[in-house]
Design a protein around this motif. Structure first.
Motif, mmCIF file in Angstrom:
data_model
loop_
_atom_site.group_PDB
_atom_site.id
_atom_site.type_symbol
_atom_site.label_atom_id
_atom_site.label_comp_id
_atom_site.label_asym_id
_atom_site.label_seq_id
_atom_site.Cartn_x
_atom_site.Cartn_y
_atom_site.Cartn_z
ATOM 1 N N TYR A 149 -22.378 -33.615 -61.923
ATOM 2 C CA TYR A 149 -21.023 -33.493 -61.734
ATOM 3 C C TYR A 149 -20.354 -32.794 -60.924
ATOM 4 C CZ TYR A 149 -21.976 -38.822 -61.547
ATOM 5 O OH TYR A 149 -22.107 -40.216 -60.928
ATOM 6 N N PRO A 150 -19.753 -32.606 -60.506
ATOM 7 C CA PRO A 150 -18.590 -31.494 -59.965
ATOM 8 C C PRO A 150 -17.618 -31.044 -60.770
ATOM 9 C CG PRO A 150 -18.643 -32.426 -58.063
ATOM 10 C CD PRO A 150 -19.215 -33.218 -59.330
ATOM 11 N N SER A 151 -17.051 -31.776 -61.995
ATOM 12 C CA SER A 151 -16.580 -31.486 -63.102
ATOM 13 C C SER A 151 -17.114 -30.499 -64.125
ATOM 14 C CB SER A 151 -16.248 -33.160 -63.823
ATOM 15 O OG SER A 151 -16.814 -33.577 -64.032
ATOM 16 N N GLN A 152 -18.440 -30.753 -64.203
ATOM 17 C CA GLN A 152 -19.547 -29.897 -65.158
ATOM 18 C C GLN A 152 -19.758 -28.485 -64.405
ATOM 19 O OE1 GLN A 152 -22.362 -33.270 -64.503
ATOM 20 N NE2 GLN A 152 -22.546 -33.049 -66.599
ATOM 21 N N LEU A 153 -19.505 -28.070 -63.011
ATOM 22 C CA LEU A 153 -19.595 -26.577 -61.998
ATOM 23 C C LEU A 153 -18.557 -26.179 -62.438
ATOM 24 C CD1 LEU A 153 -21.654 -27.781 -59.586
ATOM 25 C CD2 LEU A 153 -22.408 -26.975 -61.558
ATOM 26 N N SER A 154 -19.015 -24.518 -62.699
ATOM 27 C CA SER A 154 -17.427 -23.514 -62.720
ATOM 28 C C SER A 154 -17.586 -23.581 -61.252
ATOM 29 C CB SER A 154 -18.201 -21.911 -62.671
ATOM 30 O OG SER A 154 -19.172 -22.044 -61.749
ATOM 31 N N GLY A 155 -16.200 -22.873 -61.224
ATOM 32 C CA GLY A 155 -15.313 -22.677 -59.654
ATOM 33 C C GLY A 155 -16.349 -22.055 -58.749
ATOM 34 N N GLY A 156 -17.577 -20.944 -59.368
ATOM 35 C CA GLY A 156 -18.077 -20.294 -58.476
ATOM 36 C C GLY A 156 -19.088 -21.209 -57.577
ATOM 37 N N SER B 145 -12.168 -45.336 -51.398
ATOM 38 C CA SER B 145 -12.912 -46.913 -52.320
ATOM 39 C C SER B 145 -13.505 -46.268 -53.426
ATOM 40 C CB SER B 145 -13.389 -48.031 -51.159
ATOM 41 O OG SER B 145 -13.072 -48.319 -50.511
ATOM 42 N N PRO B 146 -14.021 -45.641 -53.527
ATOM 43 C CA PRO B 146 -14.323 -45.570 -55.223
ATOM 44 C C PRO B 146 -13.957 -44.426 -56.067
ATOM 45 C CG PRO B 146 -16.061 -44.568 -53.490
ATOM 46 C CD PRO B 146 -15.036 -45.399 -52.970
ATOM 47 N N GLN B 147 -13.044 -43.472 -54.955
ATOM 48 C CA GLN B 147 -12.032 -42.687 -55.666
ATOM 49 C C GLN B 147 -10.882 -43.997 -56.182
ATOM 50 O OE1 GLN B 147 -11.596 -38.701 -55.490
ATOM 51 N NE2 GLN B 147 -13.694 -38.535 -54.596
ATOM 52 N N ALA B 148 -10.688 -44.171 -54.943
ATOM 53 C CA ALA B 148 -9.395 -45.425 -55.496
ATOM 54 C C ALA B 148 -9.500 -46.710 -56.554
ATOM 55 C CB ALA B 148 -8.972 -46.355 -53.863
ATOM 56 N N ALA B 149 -10.784 -47.426 -56.297
ATOM 57 C CA ALA B 149 -10.978 -48.190 -57.496
ATOM 58 C C ALA B 149 -11.061 -48.083 -59.033
ATOM 59 C CB ALA B 149 -11.976 -49.175 -56.846
ATOM 60 N N LEU B 150 -11.543 -46.670 -58.985
ATOM 61 C CA LEU B 150 -10.524 -46.109 -59.990
ATOM 62 C C LEU B 150 -9.871 -45.331 -60.362
ATOM 63 C CD1 LEU B 150 -12.480 -45.416 -62.380
ATOM 64 C CD2 LEU B 150 -12.901 -43.037 -62.212
ATOM 65 N N ILE B 151 -8.571 -45.502 -59.634
ATOM 66 C CA ILE B 151 -7.555 -45.224 -59.736
ATOM 67 C C ILE B 151 -6.477 -46.838 -60.165
ATOM 68 C CG2 ILE B 151 -5.183 -44.375 -59.381
ATOM 69 C CD1 ILE B 151 -6.918 -42.245 -57.496
ATOM 70 N N ALA B 152 -6.974 -47.291 -59.717
ATOM 71 C CA ALA B 152 -6.539 -48.547 -59.417
ATOM 72 C C ALA B 152 -6.848 -49.287 -60.476
ATOM 73 C CB ALA B 152 -6.764 -49.304 -58.040
ATOM 74 N N LEU B 153 -7.466 -48.925 -61.152
ATOM 75 C CA LEU B 153 -8.631 -50.204 -62.354
ATOM 76 C C LEU B 153 -7.016 -50.236 -63.339
ATOM 77 C CD1 LEU B 153 -11.211 -51.947 -61.816
ATOM 78 C CD2 LEU B 153 -12.174 -50.107 -63.564
ATOM 79 N N PRO B 154 -6.533 -49.301 -64.134
ATOM 80 C CA PRO B 154 -6.051 -49.839 -65.663
ATOM 81 C C PRO B 154 -4.783 -50.163 -64.478
ATOM 82 C CG PRO B 154 -6.090 -47.729 -65.225
ATOM 83 C CD PRO B 154 -6.682 -47.820 -64.104
ATOM 84 N N GLY B 155 -4.039 -50.557 -63.357
ATOM 85 C CA GLY B 155 -2.689 -51.299 -62.879
ATOM 86 C C GLY B 155 -3.164 -52.746 -62.717
ATOM 87 N N TYR B 156 -4.572 -53.587 -62.193
ATOM 88 C CA TYR B 156 -5.458 -53.690 -62.104
ATOM 89 C C TYR B 156 -5.366 -54.938 -63.228
ATOM 90 C CZ TYR B 156 -7.817 -57.814 -59.283
ATOM 91 O OH TYR B 156 -8.623 -58.857 -59.114
ATOM 92 N N ALA B 219 -15.221 -47.495 -67.520
ATOM 93 C CA ALA B 219 -16.382 -46.412 -68.226
ATOM 94 C C ALA B 219 -17.573 -46.531 -67.302
ATOM 95 C CB ALA B 219 -17.156 -47.204 -69.480
ATOM 96 N N SER B 220 -18.124 -46.955 -66.569
ATOM 97 C CA SER B 220 -19.329 -47.467 -66.194
ATOM 98 C C SER B 220 -18.460 -46.430 -64.866
ATOM 99 C CB SER B 220 -19.686 -48.876 -65.666
ATOM 100 O OG SER B 220 -19.340 -49.545 -64.960
ATOM 101 N N LEU B 221 -17.459 -47.224 -63.737
ATOM 102 C CA LEU B 221 -17.458 -46.383 -62.757
ATOM 103 C C LEU B 221 -17.108 -45.084 -63.055
ATOM 104 C CD1 LEU B 221 -14.816 -49.263 -61.148
ATOM 105 C CD2 LEU B 221 -17.647 -48.714 -60.321
ATOM 106 N N SER B 222 -16.833 -44.410 -64.130
ATOM 107 C CA SER B 222 -15.966 -43.182 -64.493
ATOM 108 C C SER B 222 -17.158 -41.907 -65.026
ATOM 109 C CB SER B 222 -14.636 -43.077 -65.261
ATOM 110 O OG SER B 222 -15.584 -43.598 -66.197
ATOM 111 N N ARG B 223 -18.455 -42.952 -64.362
ATOM 112 C CA ARG B 223 -19.655 -42.002 -65.463
ATOM 113 C C ARG B 223 -19.241 -40.518 -64.555
ATOM 114 N NH1 ARG B 223 -22.255 -44.933 -62.935
ATOM 115 N NH2 ARG B 223 -22.568 -44.051 -61.056
ATOM 116 N N PHE B 224 -18.728 -39.429 -63.321
ATOM 117 C CA PHE B 224 -19.152 -38.425 -62.980
ATOM 118 C C PHE B 224 -17.486 -37.876 -63.700
ATOM 119 C CE2 PHE B 224 -15.873 -41.666 -60.234
ATOM 120 C CZ PHE B 224 -15.061 -40.713 -60.436
ATOM 121 N N ARG B 225 -16.525 -38.612 -64.673
ATOM 122 C CA ARG B 225 -15.637 -37.996 -65.624
ATOM 123 C C ARG B 225 -16.230 -37.252 -67.086
ATOM 124 N NH1 ARG B 225 -10.293 -41.726 -65.002
ATOM 125 N NH2 ARG B 225 -9.910 -41.215 -63.079
ATOM 126 N N VAL B 226 -17.389 -36.224 -65.864
ATOM 127 C CA VAL B 226 -18.002 -35.364 -68.153
ATOM 128 C C VAL B 226 -17.658 -34.217 -67.344
ATOM 129 C CG1 VAL B 226 -19.842 -36.976 -68.362
ATOM 130 C CG2 VAL B 226 -19.793 -35.696 -66.271
#
Lengths: 259, 228
Positions: A149-156, B145-156, B219-226
């Motif tokens: 995912y993008p968050s795992q990459l450096s800026g470059g 939608s996919p990004q807004a859904a995650l932002i909305a989730l705690p409030g929802y 947790a399942s929607l925010s897999r990409f926040r790693v």
């Protein structure tokens, strides 16, 4: 304008934000295979010029032609907008933009980012798009990062993925909006090398940049913008040896000292 | 406190749990379906869309839920035309009146949550989508939608739990959900402390389950926040 065929023609572009006039009757052309660097100090209208080409900004006056096709506009002044949304979408899909802050879609993997445009906009089959995406990832040297995912990459790395994403659209013109300005100094080179490679392939590119030495090396033409008008343009030799423009000499000298 | 009473009446109150859960699920589904277009209208450039949406939200946020429920339950029946129409099959029942009031109310709050979430998707994400030539529909379905859904989730999640507890107001229009049944039992047994305590515990268990569900979803929607 003349009747020759151009990849890009910009005619008498005017753009202001409130009272601030950013573009003031800018004209330019680009032919297929041209690599044009746009230089200028902050606020000179470089990015705005680039963003008017794919209508991320709407110019209040003036025309843009892509492959001699006029982007149709309607209305006047601040009410001006594109007349044909379909045409805009089609033309945008022929122009790829690389942003200063990368703008990779954060909820998608590297591979999904690159496949998204071809699959969703160009209706390329998923398997073909995947193959294409992997080929371009290979080109920017990040094939092993496809599942990140993008968050795992450096800026470059993010910027190189963004370039691969732009290439996957197989565009007629690539637009680079300060592609290295948001990078740490040690990451600038890896991105510049990729852009150099693309220039050598004969791709048509417009590059807004502060990297003077890079611009001198890769460009077929250099444009120096000052207060929304093109102050000097020409081949890199002509522009960098031009002593007639005081503005450019100052800008050039400043660039030197900060590098 | 007499715990034996609590044990004895638990099965009866549990029957009310089914009614409460039905109210919650139906209201959440209908409320969300109504909230999405409301949020889009609220964000629209056209005043013809944004002002009516704002007026709707303004009304339902500005008045108490109980008042809204009473207007629907007691107020609508005064109109002869409503009593004659097919709507009366629904509006004569306290169950459907409650569903209607809760749905309209939660839709207003949810629309505001969604509106804020849509607005807070970074502009760069949107520009990247526009720059490849995405249509507005693709932009909304694929990127926003996919990004807004995650932002909305705690409030929802918060709104859903509030709404779940708000369903206890249905007891005032004679619906036998958790609170309604509890009140009836108290009238028979005169043991308000034990029985209200039991009802409170049941509400707390339901809200705990809901919050847990939302946590899993997040947790399942925010897999990409790693991070590396």
């Amino acid at each position: 304008m003349n009747s020759e065929s151009h990849a890009l023609t910009i005619d008498n572009l005017h753009k202001s934000f409130g009272d601030l006039e950013v573009l003031n009757g800018t004209c330019m052309c680009a032919d297929k295979g041209d690599v044009i660097s746009i230089l200028g100090s902050s606020g000179s209208g470089k990015s705005t010029l680039l963003r008017c080409i794919n209508l991320l900004e709407i110019p209040q006056q003036g025309d843009v032609y892509i492959n001699d096709e006029l982007i149709k506009m309607k209305g006047e002044g601040s009410k001006r907008k594109a007349a044909d949304q379909r045409q805009v979408e089609r033309i945008r899909s022929r122009l790829s933009m690389v942003f200063q802050s990368f703008n990779l879609w954060t909820h998608m993997t590297v591979l999904e980012n690159i496949m998204e445009g071809p699959v969703q906009v160009l209706n390329v089959q998923k398997d073909d798009a995947k193959e294409r995406a992997m080929a371009y990832l290979e080109k920017v040297g990040l094939a092993d990062k496809y599942a990140c995912y993008p968050s795992q990459l450096s800026g470059g790395q993010m910027q190189r993925v963004a370039i691969a994403r732009a290439l996957a659209m197989e565009p007629d013109i690539l637009l680079f909006d300060e592609p290295t300005s948001a990078l740490d100094p040690e990451l600038v080179n890896e991105v510049l090398q990729v852009i150099e490679l693309l220039a050598a392939e004969g791709r048509t590119m417009l590059i807004v940049t502060h990297e003077m030495e890079f611009a001198r090396q890769v460009s077929s033409e250099i444009i120096f913008l000052n207060e929304g008008v093109i102050e000097i343009s020409g081949s890199p030799e002509e522009v960098f040896n031009n002593k007639s423009s005081e503005k450019f000499s100052n800008f050039f000298a400043q660039g030197r000292t900060t590098q | 406190m007499n715990l034996q009473i609590v044990m004895e009446y638990t099965p009866e109150i549990l029957a009310g749990v089914v009614v409460t859960m039905k109210l919650v699920v139906v209201t959440m589904v209908l409320g969300l379906l109504l909230a999405v277009p409301l949020a889009l209208c609220r964000n629209a450039k056209s005043k013809w869309l944004s002002i009516p949406a704002y007026a709707y939200i303004y009304f339902f946020r500005g008045t108490p839920l109980l008042v809204q429920l009473f207007i629907i339950y007691y107020g609508f029946s005064q109109f002869e035309s409503i009593r004659q129409s097919f709507l009366w099959t629904f509006l004569s029942e306290s169950y459907w009146c409650s569903i209607l009031a809760f749905t309209l109310n939660t839709a207003a709050y949810t629309a505001e949550i969604l509106r804020g979430a849509i607005k807070s998707v970074p502009q760069g994400q949107i520009e990247a989508a526009l720059s490849v030539g995405m249509s507005p529909i693709k932009l909304y379905t694929r990127i926003i939608s996919p990004q807004a859904a995650l932002i909305a989730l705690p409030g929802y999640c918060n709104e859903s739990v509030l709404m779940m507890k708000g369903t206890s107001l249905a007891s005032t229009v004679a619906l036998l959900e958790i609170t309604g049944i509890t009140r009836n039992l108290i009238a028979e047994t005169f043991m308000p402390l034990e029985l209200f305590f039991l009802a409170g515990v049941i509400y707390m268990i339901i809200s705990t389950i809901m919050i847990g569900g939302f946590k899993l979803l997040e947790a399942s929607l925010s897999r990409f926040r790693v991070e590396i």
